[in-house]
Design an enzyme around this catalytic site. Structure first.
Site, PDB file in Angstrom:
ATOM      1  N   LEU A   1       0.889  -1.158   0.000  1.00 46.98           N
ATOM      2  CA  LEU A   1       0.000   0.000   0.000  1.00 46.98           C
ATOM      3  C   LEU A   1       0.926   1.206   0.000  1.00 46.98           C
ATOM      4  O   LEU A   1       1.888   1.248   0.767  1.00 46.98           O
ATOM      5  CB  LEU A   1      -0.861   0.030   1.269  1.00 46.98           C
ATOM      6  CG  LEU A   1      -2.082  -0.885   1.336  1.00 46.98           C
ATOM      7  CD1 LEU A   1      -2.853  -0.625   2.622  1.00 46.98           C
ATOM      8  CD2 LEU A   1      -3.005  -0.693   0.152  1.00 46.98           C
ATOM      9  N   ASP A   2       0.646   2.193  -0.861  1.00 40.32           N
ATOM     10  CA  ASP A   2       1.491   3.390  -0.903  1.00 40.32           C
ATOM     11  C   ASP A   2       1.585   4.019   0.485  1.00 40.32           C
ATOM     12  O   ASP A   2       0.689   3.834   1.308  1.00 40.32           O
ATOM     13  CB  ASP A   2       0.902   4.426  -1.876  1.00 40.32           C
ATOM     14  CG  ASP A   2       0.808   3.880  -3.290  1.00 40.32           C
ATOM     15  OD1 ASP A   2       1.637   3.018  -3.630  1.00 40.32           O
ATOM     16  OD2 ASP A   2      -0.085   4.308  -4.033  1.00 40.32           O
ATOM     17  N   ILE A   3       2.619   4.821   0.690  1.00 38.99           N
ATOM     18  CA  ILE A   3       2.862   5.424   2.012  1.00 38.99           C
ATOM     19  C   ILE A   3       1.669   6.250   2.489  1.00 38.99           C
ATOM     20  O   ILE A   3       1.346   6.259   3.675  1.00 38.99           O
ATOM     21  CB  ILE A   3       4.172   6.262   2.007  1.00 38.99           C
ATOM     22  CG1 ILE A   3       4.534   6.714   3.430  1.00 38.99           C
ATOM     23  CG2 ILE A   3       4.095   7.449   1.044  1.00 38.99           C
ATOM     24  CD1 ILE A   3       5.960   7.205   3.589  1.00 38.99           C
TER      25      ILE A   3
ATOM     26  N   THR B   1      -1.503   5.786   1.487  1.00 39.36           N
ATOM     27  CA  THR B   1      -2.754   5.011   1.444  1.00 39.36           C
ATOM     28  C   THR B   1      -2.893   4.264   2.768  1.00 39.36           C
ATOM     29  O   THR B   1      -1.912   3.755   3.299  1.00 39.36           O
ATOM     30  CB  THR B   1      -2.733   4.008   0.269  1.00 39.36           C
ATOM     31  OG1 THR B   1      -2.583   4.739  -0.951  1.00 39.36           O
ATOM     32  CG2 THR B   1      -4.019   3.205   0.205  1.00 39.36           C
TER      33      THR B   1
ATOM     34  N   HIS C   1       0.491   3.130  -7.608  1.00 43.01           N
ATOM     35  CA  HIS C   1      -0.423   4.292  -7.681  1.00 43.01           C
ATOM     36  C   HIS C   1      -1.571   4.084  -8.668  1.00 43.01           C
ATOM     37  O   HIS C   1      -2.085   5.039  -9.253  1.00 43.01           O
ATOM     38  CB  HIS C   1       0.340   5.557  -8.103  1.00 43.01           C
ATOM     39  CG  HIS C   1       1.294   6.072  -7.067  1.00 43.01           C
ATOM     40  ND1 HIS C   1       0.995   6.107  -5.730  1.00 43.01           N
ATOM     41  CD2 HIS C   1       2.537   6.591  -7.195  1.00 43.01           C
ATOM     42  CE1 HIS C   1       2.023   6.629  -5.060  1.00 43.01           C
ATOM     43  NE2 HIS C   1       2.972   6.916  -5.924  1.00 43.01           N
TER      44      HIS C   1
END
Length: 246
Positions: free
Chosen positions: A108-110, A112, A195
């Protein structure tokens, strides 16, 4: 006794959630651990987890090879096992989970937040991430701009981004607020490229300002978990997850 398939007693006790390595040493000194009926005080003793009977305060300990945790990942923490700059999801876990050498399944992106599965079961992780399986992941996105029925159709066709074309995805309009120029949407994708959800929304001329993952396959985020909190999967959750990739 010494066997070929062996592990240190203190490591075994930590893995069985008796306590941290330091706590385990004190428990051994206090004579609260027995190996095959005899009190054992040496942390370094090599034991065979399948043949030896280890008891703590009279209770037989069962060794678990694999563990499975659900986390509500907060923003600002990265989905990795180590990083020199940022805190990682492993920093949120306890000694027992870290001793099991768990890792996040996918990223999971930083910025998110939401559902993240952590395990040391490489086979399960590989199956969930395999492109052949098309494991659905659902996200709730707060969007700057008004998402429309036209965008729903664009998502359903598969969006061509610069470096790849997204598989058809499901966009559901949860609510739109024309006054604030904001939308709340649910996006379901079968991939999980870098992303991806943000880029798909950007393709439609809008911007994701907050993104939360709600589901991964059969697993749904526990609403009682605060951000940064985690728990073991229930037996039922684990059985459904394993059955879905069988």
């Amino acid at each position: 006794m010494w066997y070929n398939s062996s592990m240190r007693l203190d490591k075994f006790l930590v893995a069985c959630a008796v306590g941290s390595r330091t706590e385990v040493k004190n428990l051994l000194k206090a004579g609260r651990v027995t190996v095959n009926g005899k009190k054992e005080k040496s942390a370094k003793l090599q034991i065979n987890e399948e043949r030896d009977e280890i008891r703590f305060d009279g209770q037989v300990l069962e060794y678990e090879e694999f563990v499975y945790y659900m986390m509500n990942k907060p923003q600002g923490v990265i989905s990795a096992t180590e990083d020199s700059i940022h805190r990682t999801v492993l920093d949120l876990l306890d000694d027992i989970a870290r001793t099991k050498e768990v890792f996040p399944v996918g990223r999971l992106d930083i910025d998110t937040h939401g559902l993240l599965l952590l395990t040391n079961d490489g086979k399960l992780a590989h199956a969930l991430l395999s492109p052949k399986r098309h494991v659905d992941k659902a996200y709730l996105a707060h969007v700057e701009g008004i998402m429309t029925q036209e965008d729903v159709e664009t998502f359903a066709k598969g969006i061509p981004l610069k470096d790849f074309t997204c598989q058809p995805a499901r966009l559901e309009l949860v609510s739109v607020d024309p006054e604030k120029n904001q939308s709340l949407v649910r996006v379901t994708i079968a991939e999980g490229k870098f992303h991806q959800v943000k880029r798909m929304v950007a393709y439609c001329g809008k911007e994701v300002v907050d993104l939360q993952r709600l589901t991964m396959g059969t697993l749904a985020l526990d609403e009682n978990l605060e951000r940064g909190e985690w728990r073991r999967l229930t037996q039922e959750e684990l059985e459904h997850l394993l059955a879905s990739i069988a």
